[in-house]
Structures are given as structure tokens and as C-alpha cells.
Scaffold this motif. Structure first.
Motif, PDB file in Angstrom:
ATOM      1  N   THR A 188       0.848  -1.174   0.000  1.00  0.00           N
ATOM      2  CA  THR A 188       0.000   0.000   0.000  1.00  0.00           C
ATOM      3  C   THR A 188       0.892   1.236   0.000  1.00  0.00           C
ATOM      4  O   THR A 188       1.711   1.399   0.915  1.00  0.00           O
ATOM      5  N   PRO A 189       0.766   2.100  -1.014  1.00  0.00           N
ATOM      6  CA  PRO A 189       1.577   3.329  -1.018  1.00  0.00           C
ATOM      7  C   PRO A 189       1.039   4.339  -0.007  1.00  0.00           C
ATOM      8  O   PRO A 189      -0.151   4.330   0.318  1.00  0.00           O
ATOM      9  N   HIS A 190       1.931   5.191   0.484  1.00  0.00           N
ATOM     10  CA  HIS A 190       1.568   6.267   1.402  1.00  0.00           C
ATOM     11  C   HIS A 190       2.118   7.580   0.836  1.00  0.00           C
ATOM     12  O   HIS A 190       3.175   8.034   1.245  1.00  0.00           O
ATOM     13  N   PRO A 191       1.412   8.177  -0.149  1.00  0.00           N
ATOM     14  CA  PRO A 191       1.909   9.414  -0.760  1.00  0.00           C
ATOM     15  C   PRO A 191       2.096  10.523   0.273  1.00  0.00           C
ATOM     16  O   PRO A 191       1.346  10.564   1.245  1.00  0.00           O
ATOM     17  N   PRO A 192       3.038  11.377   0.113  1.00  0.00           N
ATOM     18  CA  PRO A 192       3.902  11.554  -1.045  1.00  0.00           C
ATOM     19  C   PRO A 192       5.069  10.579  -1.087  1.00  0.00           C
ATOM     20  O   PRO A 192       5.694  10.400  -2.122  1.00  0.00           O
ATOM     21  N   ALA A 193       5.401   9.947   0.027  1.00  0.00           N
ATOM     22  CA  ALA A 193       6.481   8.954   0.021  1.00  0.00           C
ATOM     23  C   ALA A 193       6.232   7.953   1.131  1.00  0.00           C
ATOM     24  O   ALA A 193       5.690   8.288   2.181  1.00  0.00           O
ATOM     25  N   GLY A 194       6.619   6.742   0.887  1.00  0.00           N
ATOM     26  CA  GLY A 194       6.473   5.678   1.867  1.00  0.00           C
ATOM     27  C   GLY A 194       5.486   4.629   1.403  1.00  0.00           C
ATOM     28  O   GLY A 194       4.664   4.861   0.507  1.00  0.00           O
ATOM     29  N   LYS A 195       5.607   3.469   2.002  1.00  0.00           N
ATOM     30  CA  LYS A 195       4.719   2.355   1.665  1.00  0.00           C
ATOM     31  C   LYS A 195       4.697   1.355   2.807  1.00  0.00           C
ATOM     32  O   LYS A 195       5.544   1.388   3.691  1.00  0.00           O
ATOM     33  N   THR A 196       3.714   0.484   2.761  1.00  0.00           N
ATOM     34  CA  THR A 196       3.633  -0.650   3.665  1.00  0.00           C
ATOM     35  C   THR A 196       3.546  -1.903   2.805  1.00  0.00           C
ATOM     36  O   THR A 196       2.701  -1.982   1.911  1.00  0.00           O
TER      37      THR A 196
END
Length: 152
Positions: free
Chosen positions: A131-139
Motif C-alpha cells: 500500500t503506497p503512502h503518498p507523497p512517500a512511503g509504503k507498507t
């Protein structure tokens, strides 16, 4: 709870969830593995401990090796979240990277030292994804059954 440099520090442990901040190092990955094994024993899910620890090791190592070096110094945290519900255990590693995980099942040789992590995750879990976490990061997450081992 206070943070100690160089140590993974549990954020919380509840009957159905547990979280750990992972230090971006080999030691941090090893601590995430031990935290997973200990938490599952506490939840009477020790029979899933080996598979879960291997999945967490792969996901945490991917985050530490691939996402953290590319992240700004002020945004380089990696988190492990373990959650259980009726019949399933969800293992999730959140990192500062915004690139999708790379899964190449057909291009991976069994004898290669690197590049098999998500292939192993796919083999052990009922399902996995990110799962992306905009503007940056993901799980990146994976689900295991709590009732039996995924291997015969």
C-alpha cells in the motif's frame, strides 16, 4: 518507552496487535524476527512462528536495504506491525520508500543469494501486497493463516 540508539524498541503490544520500530541495520532485522517469534508465542501462535519470522525477516531486510538508503535522513523510519484476527495474522513493514516491491518469480534462480525474498513471502503466505503512502512511503504486508502451517 524510551528509544535506545542501535536497538529496536517495541511501541506497543496488545492482545491483537503489536508494533516495533526497526533500526535500519542487520541487528534491527534480527530484533524484528525475535520480536515476531516472542509475540506469536505470547498469542499462543508459536506454531506459526517460523513462517512469520521468515516473512518478517524478508520484508524488514528489503526495507532496510532498499528503502532506507534512498530516504532523507529525517524520514528513514521502518516499522513492523503484527495484527491478528479470527483466523489470520497480518505482518506489515512500513518504510520511507515509494517504489513498489519487486517480485520476479520467473527470473529468480534458486541458487541466487539475493532477489528471492518476495518469492519466499509469496510461497509462505495466503496473500501479500503493498500500500503506497503518498507523497512517500509504503507498507508491504503479508497474511498467514493462524490455524496451520502453509507448508505440507
Amino acid at each position: 518507552m524510551t528509544s535506545h540508539q542501535g536497538e529496536a524498541v517495541p511501541l506497543s503490544v496488545h492482545h491483537t496487535s503489536a508494533a516495533l520500530r526497526i533500526v535500519a541495520s542487520e541487528e534491527g532485522v534480527a530484533q524484528a524476527r525475535a520480536f515476531t517469534e516472542d509475540t506469536l508465542r505470547d498469542w499462543s501462535l508459536g506454531h506459526r512462528g517460523d513462517d512469520a519470522a521468515l516473512v518478517v525477516t524478508e520484508l524488514a531486510a528489503n526495507a532496510v536495504v532498499h528503502a532506507v538508503p534512498r530516504a532523507p535522513a529525517d524520514a528513514s523510519e521502518v516499522w513492523l506491525d503484527l495484527t491478528r484476527d479470527a483466523g489470520h495474522l497480518t505482518l506489515a513493514v512500513s518504510d520511507p520508500g515509494d517504489t513498489p516491491p519487486v517480485y520476479a518469480p520467473h527470473g529468480t534462480c534458486a541458487l541466487e543469494e539475493h532477489g528471492r525474498g518476495l518469492f519466499i513471502v509469496d510461497a509462505l503466505c495466503e496473500e501479500w501486497g503493498w500500500t503506497p503512502h503518498p507523497p512517500a512511503g509504503k507498507t508491504v504486508w503479508a497474511r498467514l493463516s493462524t490455524t496451520s502451517s502453509s507448508l505440507p
